[in-house]
Design a protein around this motif. Structure first.
Motif, PDB file in Angstrom:
ATOM      1  N   VAL A 162      -1.009  -0.500  10.639  1.00  0.00           N
ATOM      2  CA  VAL A 162       0.398  -0.829  10.413  1.00  0.00           C
ATOM      3  C   VAL A 162       1.063   0.388   9.787  1.00  0.00           C
ATOM      4  O   VAL A 162       0.660   0.844   8.717  1.00  0.00           O
ATOM      5  CB  VAL A 162       0.557  -2.057   9.487  1.00  0.00           C
ATOM      6  N   ARG A 163       2.056   0.893  10.473  1.00  0.00           N
ATOM      7  CA  ARG A 163       2.839   2.044   9.985  1.00  0.00           C
ATOM      8  C   ARG A 163       4.066   1.508   9.268  1.00  0.00           C
ATOM      9  O   ARG A 163       4.698   0.552   9.728  1.00  0.00           O
ATOM     10  CB  ARG A 163       3.254   2.904  11.163  1.00  0.00           C
ATOM     11  N   VAL A 164       4.415   2.117   8.146  1.00  0.00           N
ATOM     12  CA  VAL A 164       5.547   1.657   7.354  1.00  0.00           C
ATOM     13  C   VAL A 164       6.337   2.858   6.852  1.00  0.00           C
ATOM     14  O   VAL A 164       5.760   3.908   6.550  1.00  0.00           O
ATOM     15  CB  VAL A 164       5.090   0.758   6.177  1.00  0.00           C
ATOM     16  N   GLY A 165       7.639   2.696   6.789  1.00  0.00           N
ATOM     17  CA  GLY A 165       8.501   3.733   6.232  1.00  0.00           C
ATOM     18  C   GLY A 165       9.802   3.111   5.754  1.00  0.00           C
ATOM     19  O   GLY A 165      10.088   1.946   6.031  1.00  0.00           O
ATOM     20  N   ILE A 166      10.573   3.884   5.037  1.00  0.00           N
ATOM     21  CA  ILE A 166      11.881   3.409   4.557  1.00  0.00           C
ATOM     22  C   ILE A 166      12.949   3.944   5.494  1.00  0.00           C
ATOM     23  O   ILE A 166      13.101   5.168   5.661  1.00  0.00           O
ATOM     24  CB  ILE A 166      12.133   3.853   3.104  1.00  0.00           C
ATOM     25  N   ALA A 167      13.683   3.020   6.112  1.00  0.00           N
ATOM     26  CA  ALA A 167      14.716   3.391   7.069  1.00  0.00           C
ATOM     27  C   ALA A 167      16.056   3.642   6.398  1.00  0.00           C
ATOM     28  O   ALA A 167      16.836   4.474   6.865  1.00  0.00           O
ATOM     29  CB  ALA A 167      14.876   2.289   8.125  1.00  0.00           C
ATOM     30  N   LYS A 168      16.313   2.906   5.298  1.00  0.00           N
ATOM     31  CA  LYS A 168      17.648   3.004   4.708  1.00  0.00           C
ATOM     32  C   LYS A 168      17.625   2.561   3.255  1.00  0.00           C
ATOM     33  O   LYS A 168      16.991   1.566   2.907  1.00  0.00           O
ATOM     34  CB  LYS A 168      18.604   2.106   5.516  1.00  0.00           C
ATOM     35  N   LYS A 200       0.837  -1.202   0.000  1.00  0.00           N
ATOM     36  CA  LYS A 200       0.000   0.000   0.000  1.00  0.00           C
ATOM     37  C   LYS A 200       0.871   1.251   0.000  1.00  0.00           C
ATOM     38  O   LYS A 200       0.580   2.229  -0.696  1.00  0.00           O
ATOM     39  CB  LYS A 200      -0.941   0.007   1.199  1.00  0.00           C
ATOM     40  N   PHE A 201       1.944   1.250   0.758  1.00  0.00           N
ATOM     41  CA  PHE A 201       2.869   2.383   0.833  1.00  0.00           C
ATOM     42  C   PHE A 201       3.458   2.691  -0.546  1.00  0.00           C
ATOM     43  O   PHE A 201       3.498   3.846  -0.973  1.00  0.00           O
ATOM     44  CB  PHE A 201       3.975   2.036   1.834  1.00  0.00           C
ATOM     45  N   ILE A 202       3.874   1.656  -1.243  1.00  0.00           N
ATOM     46  CA  ILE A 202       4.433   1.832  -2.586  1.00  0.00           C
ATOM     47  C   ILE A 202       3.346   2.348  -3.538  1.00  0.00           C
ATOM     48  O   ILE A 202       3.563   3.287  -4.303  1.00  0.00           O
ATOM     49  CB  ILE A 202       5.060   0.519  -3.103  1.00  0.00           C
ATOM     50  N   TYR A 211       3.521  -2.273  -7.038  1.00  0.00           N
ATOM     51  CA  TYR A 211       4.671  -3.171  -7.101  1.00  0.00           C
ATOM     52  C   TYR A 211       4.695  -3.898  -8.449  1.00  0.00           C
ATOM     53  O   TYR A 211       5.750  -4.129  -9.026  1.00  0.00           O
ATOM     54  CB  TYR A 211       4.636  -4.169  -5.940  1.00  0.00           C
ATOM     55  N   ARG A 212       3.530  -4.201  -8.952  1.00  0.00           N
ATOM     56  CA  ARG A 212       3.438  -4.858 -10.266  1.00  0.00           C
ATOM     57  C   ARG A 212       4.067  -3.991 -11.353  1.00  0.00           C
ATOM     58  O   ARG A 212       4.780  -4.485 -12.228  1.00  0.00           O
ATOM     59  CB  ARG A 212       1.985  -5.160 -10.605  1.00  0.00           C
TER      60      ARG A 212
END
Length: 136
Positions: free
Chosen positions: A81-87, A41-43, A50-51
């Motif tokens: 659900v929380r999501v993020g990019i760490a690195k 969902k984030f993407i 993603y596809r």
């Protein structure tokens, strides 16, 4: 997480009966499914499914996953659900996650997944600029 990435997203989910175990709590492996749903969902919310990334020749297989279970989640609970990019690496990316209750006051779990960036042949490739730009 106090140091959670600033650019983040949320995925809301109601726990189904089939996601629970004999103790009526979410089965431990289901947390990875929740991470995947939040990540997808984030993407998508960033402007690309993603596809579509795969159609452009980029795949992000999981190379490592971890979860710290803190407070049980039960059947029919509404969670976020929380999501993020760490690195970002040259050919990798690491996502981080938090799972919280309905009013986000209880932290149920934290986790992370590390992903390689590969082409359709499974060969590592550099993260393309167009992918990184979606998250800045």
């Amino acid at each position: 997480m106090a140091d959670f990435p600033e650019h983040d997203g949320w995925y809301t989910h109601y726990v189904s009966y089939g996601e629970t175990d004999a103790m009526a709590v979410v089965y431990h492996a289901e947390y990875l499914h929740l991470f995947e749903r939040a990540r997808s969902k984030f993407i998508r919310d960033a402007g690309l499914s993603y596809r579509e990334a795969e159609e452009r020749g980029i795949m992000l297989p999981v190379r490592e996953a971890s979860c710290r279970y803190r407070t049980p989640i039960r059947y029919d609970e509404r969670i976020h659900v929380r999501v993020g990019i760490a690195k970002w690496g040259r050919a990798s990316v690491e996502f981080v996650y938090e799972i919280r209750n309905d009013d986000k006051s209880v932290l149920h779990a934290t986790g992370k997944t590390s992903h390689a960036c590969v082409n359709h042949d499974g060969k590592p490739v550099a993260i393309p600029g167009w992918l990184k730009e979606l998250f800045v």
